[in-house]
Motif scaffolding. Structure first.
Motif, short mmCIF file in Angstrom:
data_model
loop_
_atom_site.label_atom_id
_atom_site.label_comp_id
_atom_site.label_asym_id
_atom_site.label_seq_id
_atom_site.Cartn_x
_atom_site.Cartn_y
_atom_site.Cartn_z
N LYS A 71 20.81 -14.85 26.18
CA LYS A 71 21.75 -14.82 26.52
C LYS A 71 22.14 -12.91 27.03
O LYS A 71 21.70 -11.63 27.47
N ALA A 72 21.23 -12.52 25.30
CA ALA A 72 21.89 -10.81 24.13
C ALA A 72 20.70 -10.06 26.06
O ALA A 72 20.93 -9.19 26.53
N ALA A 73 19.21 -10.83 25.89
CA ALA A 73 18.65 -9.98 27.16
C ALA A 73 19.66 -9.40 28.60
O ALA A 73 19.36 -8.77 29.32
N THR A 74 20.47 -10.85 29.23
CA THR A 74 20.79 -10.47 30.28
C THR A 74 21.73 -9.91 30.34
O THR A 74 22.00 -9.20 31.01
N ARG A 75 22.76 -9.84 28.80
CA ARG A 75 23.33 -8.70 28.84
C ARG A 75 23.29 -7.69 28.61
O ARG A 75 23.57 -5.84 29.08
N GLU A 76 22.03 -6.98 27.98
CA GLU A 76 21.47 -5.35 28.11
C GLU A 76 21.24 -5.15 29.76
O GLU A 76 21.40 -3.76 30.04
N ASP A 79 24.81 -4.65 31.18
CA ASP A 79 25.05 -3.28 30.37
C ASP A 79 24.33 -1.63 31.62
O ASP A 79 24.94 -1.16 31.82
N ARG A 80 22.73 -1.98 31.54
CA ARG A 80 22.22 -1.04 32.35
C ARG A 80 22.81 -0.58 33.88
O ARG A 80 23.19 0.40 34.45
N LEU A 84 24.77 2.59 36.64
CA LEU A 84 24.79 3.57 38.35
C LEU A 84 26.13 3.88 38.86
O LEU A 84 25.98 4.96 39.10
N PRO A 85 27.15 3.01 38.89
CA PRO A 85 28.65 3.17 39.44
C PRO A 85 28.99 4.10 38.53
O PRO A 85 29.81 4.81 39.25
N GLU A 86 29.04 3.95 37.28
CA GLU A 86 29.99 4.68 36.24
C GLU A 86 29.98 5.93 36.43
O GLU A 86 30.39 6.93 36.29
N THR A 137 28.55 -7.23 38.96
CA THR A 137 28.28 -6.88 37.44
C THR A 137 28.36 -5.83 37.11
O THR A 137 28.80 -5.31 36.04
N MET A 138 28.75 -5.15 38.27
CA MET A 138 28.59 -3.81 38.54
C MET A 138 29.83 -2.75 38.31
O MET A 138 30.22 -1.86 38.70
N GLY A 139 30.70 -3.78 38.27
CA GLY A 139 32.26 -3.25 38.31
C GLY A 139 33.40 -3.07 39.56
O GLY A 139 34.20 -3.27 40.24
N GLY A 140 32.30 -4.19 40.89
CA GLY A 140 32.94 -4.04 42.12
C GLY A 140 34.22 -4.71 42.04
O GLY A 140 34.79 -4.73 43.16
N THR A 141 34.70 -5.76 41.43
CA THR A 141 35.64 -7.35 41.50
C THR A 141 36.63 -6.30 41.19
O THR A 141 37.99 -6.21 41.89
N GLN A 142 36.97 -4.98 40.07
CA GLN A 142 37.97 -4.42 39.82
C GLN A 142 38.00 -2.78 40.79
O GLN A 142 39.68 -2.85 41.39
N ARG A 143 37.27 -2.35 41.31
CA ARG A 143 37.50 -1.36 42.00
C ARG A 143 38.21 -1.99 43.39
O ARG A 143 38.75 -1.26 44.32
#
Length: 257
Positions: A71-76, A79-80, A84-86, A137-143
Motif C-alpha cells: 500500500k505504501a508503494a502504491t501511495r508513493e 503521490d508522484r 503532473l496536473p498540479e 488519482t490525479m484530481g480529475g474527479t474534483q476538477r
C-alpha cells in the motif's frame, strides 16, 4: 517518448508523444517534468498542450500500478502522478489543452488542470479507472465536479463511459468544439488572442479563481484588492490606462510585463 516545446509569437506549444497510444508512465512523466522546468524558467504568454498520434491518450500503463507490492508503494506512485496536473494548474499564464481524439484518464485529468479545453467534434473523454477497480488519482474527479457539478462527476466516474465533446461542452467542461478540419486554426486564433493580452492580469485572474476554488466567494473577495493592486507596477496596466485615456478602448498594445 518525447515532450517537445515550440515557441512562436508568445505562444509555446507543448506536444507529447509516446506511441502507440500515449500511455502514462513514470518515464513519460520525467519527460514532462523536464519540459515544464523550461516553461517555468521562461514563461510564455500562453501555453498550448496537445498530443501526437491518433489518440490523445489511451490511459495509463497498468503494469506500473500492478508492480507495486505494498500500500505504501502504491501511495508513493499516486503521490508522484498527481504532481503532473498540479504543475499545469500552478502556472500563472493561460493554458490551453487541445483534444483531437480519445482522451482517457491521466490526459483528461491534465486537461482539466488547464484553463481552457478546446476539442474536436471527434474527441471523446473518459475516466475509466473502474475497469481495474480504481478511482481517478490525479484530481480529475474534483476538477470535473468544479466544472460540471458533483452529480455529473459521479456519473462520469461511476459509469466509466466515454463522453463526447458536445456533451461535455453542454456540461461546461469543454470550452469550445470545432470541426476536425477547423481545430488547428481555431486553437491558433484563440491562443494568439490570449498571447496579445495583458499576461500579468490573466495571472492575477487565475490567482483570484484559485482563492475562489479554495474558499468561495467571500474568501476570494478578501484577497481580490491585494492581488489586483500588485498589477500597479506592471507596464501593461500603466500603458493600458494611458492608452485608454488618450486613444479610447481597445487600442493598447500589451507586452506581458
Amino acid at each position: 517518448m518525447t515532450v517537445d516545446l515550440h515557441s512562436e509569437g508568445g505562444v509555446t506549444t507543448l506536444t507529447f508523444s509516446a506511441p502507440p497510444v500515449n500511455l502514462y508512465s513514470l518515464e513519460f512523466h520525467h519527460e514532462f517534468d523536464a519540459a515544464l522546468d523550461r516553461v517555468e524558467a521562461e514563461p510564455p504568454r500562453v501555453l498550448v498542450v496537445r498530443a501526437e498520434g491518433k489518440l490523445v491518450s489511451g490511459g495509463v500503463d497498468v503494469a506500473q500500478f500492478h508492480a507495486r507490492t505494498t500500500k505504501a508503494a502504491t501511495r508513493e506512485l499516486y503521490d508522484r502522478m498527481i504532481e503532473l496536473p498540479e504543475r499545469f494548474a500552478a502556472l500563472d499564464v493561460p493554458t490551453i489543452f487541445v483534444a483531437h481524439g480519445l482522451t482517457l484518464t491521466w490526459a483528461f485529468e491534465v486537461a482539466l488542470a488547464c484553463d481552457v479545453l478546446l476539442a474536436s467534434e471527434r474527441a471523446k473523454f473518459g475516466l475509466v479507472e473502474r475497469v481495474i477497480g480504481l478511482t481517478p488519482t490525479m484530481g480529475g474527479t474534483q476538477r470535473l465536479a468544479g466544472r460540471a457539478g458533483v452529480a455529473r462527476a459521479k456519473e462520469f466516474v461511476f459509469t466509466g463511459a466515454p463522453f463526447d465533446a458536445a456533451t461535455l461542452e453542454r456540461w461546461n467542461v469543454v470550452n469550445r468544439v470545432f470541426a476536425p478540419d477547423e481545430l488547428d486554426a481555431g486553437v491558433a486564433a484563440f491562443a494568439a488572442d490570449l498571447a496579445s493580452g495583458p499576461t500579468r492580469a490573466f495571472g492575477a485572474a487565475k490567482q483570484i479563481l484559485r482563492e475562489f476554488e479554495a474558499s468561495g466567494v467571500s474568501g476570494s473577495i478578501a484577497r481580490t484588492t491585494e492581488i489586483a493592486a500588485e498589477l500597479f507596477d506592471t507596464e501593461d496596466l500603466q500603458h493600458g490606462m494611458a492608452s485608454f485615456l488618450a486613444d479610447g478602448p481597445g487600442n493598447a498594445t500589451f507586452v506581458g510585463r
